[in-house]
Every structure is written in C-alpha cells, then in structure tokens.
Design an enzyme around this catalytic site. Sequence first.
Site, PDB file in Angstrom:
ATOM      1  N   GLY A  16       1.359  -1.094   0.107  1.00 54.46           N
ATOM      2  CA  GLY A  16      -0.209  -0.400  -0.210  1.00 54.46           C
ATOM      3  C   GLY A  16       0.874   1.163  -0.521  1.00 54.46           C
ATOM      4  O   GLY A  16       2.059   1.778   0.234  1.00 54.46           O
ATOM      5  N   GLN A  17       0.352   2.026   0.119  1.00 53.87           N
ATOM      6  CA  GLN A  17       0.863   3.442  -0.088  1.00 53.87           C
ATOM      7  C   GLN A  17       1.693   3.442   1.109  1.00 53.87           C
ATOM      8  O   GLN A  17       3.145   3.863   1.066  1.00 53.87           O
ATOM      9  CB  GLN A  17      -0.640   4.637   0.356  1.00 53.87           C
ATOM     10  CG  GLN A  17       0.427   5.831   0.394  1.00 53.87           C
ATOM     11  CD  GLN A  17      -0.524   7.438   0.891  1.00 53.87           C
ATOM     12  OE1 GLN A  17      -0.275   8.135   0.186  1.00 53.87           O
ATOM     13  NE2 GLN A  17      -1.466   6.851   2.613  1.00 53.87           N
ATOM     14  N   ASP A  68      -1.778 -13.793   4.343  1.00 48.92           N
ATOM     15  CA  ASP A  68      -2.959 -12.814   5.022  1.00 48.92           C
ATOM     16  C   ASP A  68      -3.252 -12.761   6.788  1.00 48.92           C
ATOM     17  O   ASP A  68      -3.103 -13.572   7.006  1.00 48.92           O
ATOM     18  CB  ASP A  68      -3.606 -13.708   4.095  1.00 48.92           C
ATOM     19  CG  ASP A  68      -4.971 -12.738   3.609  1.00 48.92           C
ATOM     20  OD1 ASP A  68      -5.590 -12.762   4.744  1.00 48.92           O
ATOM     21  OD2 ASP A  68      -5.282 -13.304   2.348  1.00 48.92           O
ATOM     22  N   LEU A  69      -3.563 -11.351   6.415  1.00 53.61           N
ATOM     23  CA  LEU A  69      -3.729 -11.415   8.017  1.00 53.61           C
ATOM     24  C   LEU A  69      -4.989 -12.257   8.137  1.00 53.61           C
ATOM     25  O   LEU A  69      -5.606 -12.853   8.814  1.00 53.61           O
ATOM     26  CB  LEU A  69      -4.102 -10.089   8.254  1.00 53.61           C
ATOM     27  CG  LEU A  69      -3.318  -8.814   7.984  1.00 53.61           C
ATOM     28  CD1 LEU A  69      -3.761  -7.567   8.513  1.00 53.61           C
ATOM     29  CD2 LEU A  69      -2.195  -9.453   9.496  1.00 53.61           C
ATOM     30  N   SER A  94      -9.299  -0.438   3.690  1.00 50.44           N
ATOM     31  CA  SER A  94      -9.094   0.993   4.072  1.00 50.44           C
ATOM     32  C   SER A  94     -10.014   1.472   3.961  1.00 50.44           C
ATOM     33  O   SER A  94     -10.020   2.525   3.948  1.00 50.44           O
ATOM     34  CB  SER A  94      -7.813   0.880   4.189  1.00 50.44           C
ATOM     35  OG  SER A  94      -7.205   1.058   2.434  1.00 50.44           O
ATOM     36  N   SER A 139      -6.860   4.718  13.106  1.00 49.20           N
ATOM     37  CA  SER A 139      -7.455   5.523  12.510  1.00 49.20           C
ATOM     38  C   SER A 139      -8.023   6.634  13.043  1.00 49.20           C
ATOM     39  O   SER A 139      -8.648   6.683  13.890  1.00 49.20           O
ATOM     40  CB  SER A 139      -8.380   5.026  11.162  1.00 49.20           C
ATOM     41  OG  SER A 139      -8.888   6.027  10.784  1.00 49.20           O
ATOM     42  N   GLU A 141     -10.728   7.767  11.733  1.00 48.62           N
ATOM     43  CA  GLU A 141     -12.186   7.608  12.034  1.00 48.62           C
ATOM     44  C   GLU A 141     -12.923   7.112  13.332  1.00 48.62           C
ATOM     45  O   GLU A 141     -14.400   7.288  13.652  1.00 48.62           O
ATOM     46  CB  GLU A 141     -12.066   6.159  10.556  1.00 48.62           C
ATOM     47  CG  GLU A 141     -12.019   7.186   9.828  1.00 48.62           C
ATOM     48  CD  GLU A 141     -12.982   7.870   8.834  1.00 48.62           C
ATOM     49  OE1 GLU A 141     -14.019   7.639   8.881  1.00 48.62           O
ATOM     50  OE2 GLU A 141     -12.756   9.285   7.746  1.00 48.62           O
ATOM     51  N   TYR A 162     -15.393   0.342   9.357  1.00 52.69           N
ATOM     52  CA  TYR A 162     -14.058   0.308   9.459  1.00 52.69           C
ATOM     53  C   TYR A 162     -13.720   0.988  10.750  1.00 52.69           C
ATOM     54  O   TYR A 162     -12.467   0.314  11.200  1.00 52.69           O
ATOM     55  CB  TYR A 162     -13.587   1.020   8.021  1.00 52.69           C
ATOM     56  CG  TYR A 162     -12.123   1.442   8.003  1.00 52.69           C
ATOM     57  CD1 TYR A 162     -11.179   0.675   7.295  1.00 52.69           C
ATOM     58  CD2 TYR A 162     -11.588   3.192   8.484  1.00 52.69           C
ATOM     59  CE1 TYR A 162      -9.993   1.106   7.813  1.00 52.69           C
ATOM     60  CE2 TYR A 162     -10.550   3.612   8.260  1.00 52.69           C
ATOM     61  CZ  TYR A 162      -9.458   2.611   8.187  1.00 52.69           C
ATOM     62  OH  TYR A 162      -8.064   2.659   8.154  1.00 52.69           O
ATOM     63  N   LYS A 166     -11.593  -0.918  13.117  1.00 54.99           N
ATOM     64  CA  LYS A 166      -9.685  -0.124  13.283  1.00 54.99           C
ATOM     65  C   LYS A 166      -9.774   0.157  15.092  1.00 54.99           C
ATOM     66  O   LYS A 166      -8.669   0.422  15.591  1.00 54.99           O
ATOM     67  CB  LYS A 166      -9.755   0.884  12.604  1.00 54.99           C
ATOM     68  CG  LYS A 166      -8.766   1.209  11.717  1.00 54.99           C
ATOM     69  CD  LYS A 166      -7.566   0.588  11.456  1.00 54.99           C
ATOM     70  CE  LYS A 166      -7.253   0.139  10.016  1.00 54.99           C
ATOM     71  NZ  LYS A 166      -5.282  -0.319  10.600  1.00 54.99           N
ATOM     72  N   HIS A 192      -3.413  11.396   5.550  1.00 55.40           N
ATOM     73  CA  HIS A 192      -2.857  11.199   4.239  1.00 55.40           C
ATOM     74  C   HIS A 192      -2.387  10.707   3.501  1.00 55.40           C
ATOM     75  O   HIS A 192      -2.857   9.694   2.963  1.00 55.40           O
ATOM     76  CB  HIS A 192      -1.049  10.943   5.474  1.00 55.40           C
ATOM     77  CG  HIS A 192      -1.453   9.442   6.315  1.00 55.40           C
ATOM     78  ND1 HIS A 192      -2.363   8.563   7.202  1.00 55.40           N
ATOM     79  CD2 HIS A 192      -0.727   8.051   5.985  1.00 55.40           C
ATOM     80  CE1 HIS A 192      -2.328   8.083   7.426  1.00 55.40           C
ATOM     81  NE2 HIS A 192      -1.285   6.820   5.881  1.00 55.40           N
ATOM     82  N   ARG A 197      -1.992   7.194  -3.445  1.00 57.18           N
ATOM     83  CA  ARG A 197      -2.502   7.024  -3.223  1.00 57.18           C
ATOM     84  C   ARG A 197      -3.430   6.375  -3.702  1.00 57.18           C
ATOM     85  O   ARG A 197      -3.842   6.553  -5.054  1.00 57.18           O
ATOM     86  CB  ARG A 197      -3.579   8.108  -2.731  1.00 57.18           C
ATOM     87  CG  ARG A 197      -4.985   7.964  -2.398  1.00 57.18           C
ATOM     88  CD  ARG A 197      -5.051   7.288  -0.911  1.00 57.18           C
ATOM     89  NE  ARG A 197      -4.710   7.236   0.711  1.00 57.18           N
ATOM     90  CZ  ARG A 197      -5.557   7.167   1.235  1.00 57.18           C
ATOM     91  NH1 ARG A 197      -4.950   5.681   1.809  1.00 57.18           N
ATOM     92  NH2 ARG A 197      -5.672   7.300   2.591  1.00 57.18           N
TER      93      ARG A 197
END
Length: 377
Positions: A16-17, A68-69, A94, A139, A141, A162, A166, A192, A197
């Site tokens: 990811g980013q 993998d998670l 995400s 996050s 969020e 989400y 988190k 961010h 992204r």
Amino acid sequence: MSEATAKKALICGITGQDGSYLTELLIRKGYQVHGIIRRTSTFNTERLDHMYMDPHEGRVPLHLHFGDLANAARLRHLIQQIQPDEIYNLGAQSHVRVSFDQAEYTADVVATGALRLLEAFRDYALQSGKKPRYYQAGSSEMFGASAPPQNEETPFYPRSPYAVAKLAAHWYGVNQREAYGLFVSNGIMFNHESPRRGETFVTRKITRALGRIKLGLQEKLYLGNLDARRDWGHASDYVRAMWMILQHDTPGDFVVATGSSHSVREFLELAAHYAGVDWKSCVEQDVRYLRPTEVDSLKGDYSKARRVLGWEPEISFEELVRTMVEHDLELAQQELTLVRAGHHIAPRGGRMPRSEEHTSELQSLAYLVCRLLLEKK
C-alpha cells in the site's frame, strides 16, 4: 551494516501507500525489510518495484512473502522464520465507504486480522526471550462524531464498520500491552495522502480525474459529500512518525496529524487551481458516494507526538495537493499519448463510467500500459 547485524522489520500491508514509503525509510536506515503480500492473479507490487532486487544479486534489503491477515498459521510461521525486531501492521480493507458494503470482511481483516497478528507476536516475544516491538496503524475515523480537535484523550465514536474494526484492533493492542508487558504502540493516524494513494480514495480520485479532464480524456467527476472536513498530511511524514513511535523508550498511543483541517471542497478547489480546470463545470454529486453515517469534521491535536517524540509534519497541505496534481497531470499526458497512438483505453467520448470500480480498473490498465511503453524506451 552487515545483513546479520541489520535490524529486521516485518510489514503487513507493504504494497500500500504507507507500506511503500515505510519500506523506503527503513531501507535508508539500514533495515532488512520483510513484507507480507497476498497472492493474486495480477501483480500488485508496483509501489515497490523501484526497490526490489533479484535475490541472486547478493545482499537484498527487501524480501516479500506470501501471507494474509486471515491466515493465523501463516503469520505465526513467518514471524518465527523472520525473527523480526519490529512489526508494523498497516494491512487493512481501508476504504471507509466500501466497509458499509463489506462489513463482515472488513471486521475479519482489520479487527480479527490484527488480533491474529498480535497473538503470533505475543507468542514469539514470550517464547524467544527477545523484546520485539509492534506498531498498530489506527485511524482518525475511530473518533467519528467526537468534536474536533481530537487527541489521545478524546472519546472514540466510530461511524463506520471500518472505524469500528480499527477501534477493536486499537484496544486489542492496548490489552496485549497491559496483559503481557509487550511493546505494542498505536498510531492514531489522521488522513494522509500522496501520489501513491489508491485511485478510489477521494483525494486521488480528484487529482486523477482533473488531470484527465484537463487533457480531454474525461468529462465529469462524480463526488459525494464536499463539506466533510479532514486533517490531511503527507504519507511520507506519517511513516516517519510510525518509526519514531517504535524507537521511543516506552510503548504508547499517539495521534499523528497536522493540526489543521480542510473540506473536500477546499481540496477540490486547490487541486483544480493547480490543474487549471474550472471544477464547477465538470463536478457533479453522486449520492452513491455518500456514507450512511457521515463523519463531519476531523482535526488532530498532535501535541503529544511533538512533545514526546519530537515529531512535526514537514510537508504542507498546499505542497501535498500540488505534488499530487503534478503527478496525475503527467500520468494523464502519458495516457493521452497512448490514445493518440490508437490505444482506445477510455470509452468513446473520453467520458469515464460512473462506476468507481470500473473507472479504477480502466485507469489501472492505462497506468500499466504506460509503464510498459516507458520501460521500452
């Protein structure tokens, strides 16, 4: 530093980013970096390609492993095999809006996935006698409907599946830290962004579309809530904070933010200014991009990170937007070159479909073709 003495880091979410910027940072600091990637039928490592080296060429700073998670046994095996000094859990589903449609999957990967990794980390730490350190990516969020500015003492009020997931991962980390005396830290990251992204996130969706509109490759940009306010920083600043959190003497929880907020409309206006596009003539609202429960305003108070870690953001909001626009204007120019050469990537008329998923697929295809052509030069 030799390979035998280099610190080892294991990153979940390395493709990811944030994973790519963190990998760059750690390699510069002499780390041996190991990343977990999911097995897919297509390549998904483009953010890491510039750092990858053939393992036959000698000392290699970056190693990728399938995992993998959702697979606890594999996580345990990798941790025991790699013996990392630091673990960074950046892996997640995400996309907040998508989490409403895939709530169960989001919970399994974001919340239970973090628990699987934490338990593997706990067993490794207790059985090995080592003192590894664990970073959990939280996050903003999680604050949801709580009034800004938000800091480490602000009550959590999640407003999406989400955010709920988190928050569970956050408390799993706190519990492991307090129950077993482990070095587990949470970074509560406010928004961010960067040119890396993903294209379905609103900031990149805006800069990508404006570049295409500027060059006549797209007619309209469809957005949801323009009045939502977010605290936007640059991903490269934020991964530096992640590393600093794990270098501190004691574990803890840290808000990472810029201390200022802007609306989606403000981001759009500034991006359109840099792109030279009249956004009011090409932007329309699509209710499908509205969330069932909205988060109106997020603004972080990062005074603890500044006081305890000495961390400060270095890249301004204006510079962030400008670099994203410049990157996507260049990408649109490459795409236009292909179109003029007879490669019909976009639908007729240059107007991209309103389906965000379809748009992303076509744009990704264009990007891959551009890369292949540029590599042949």
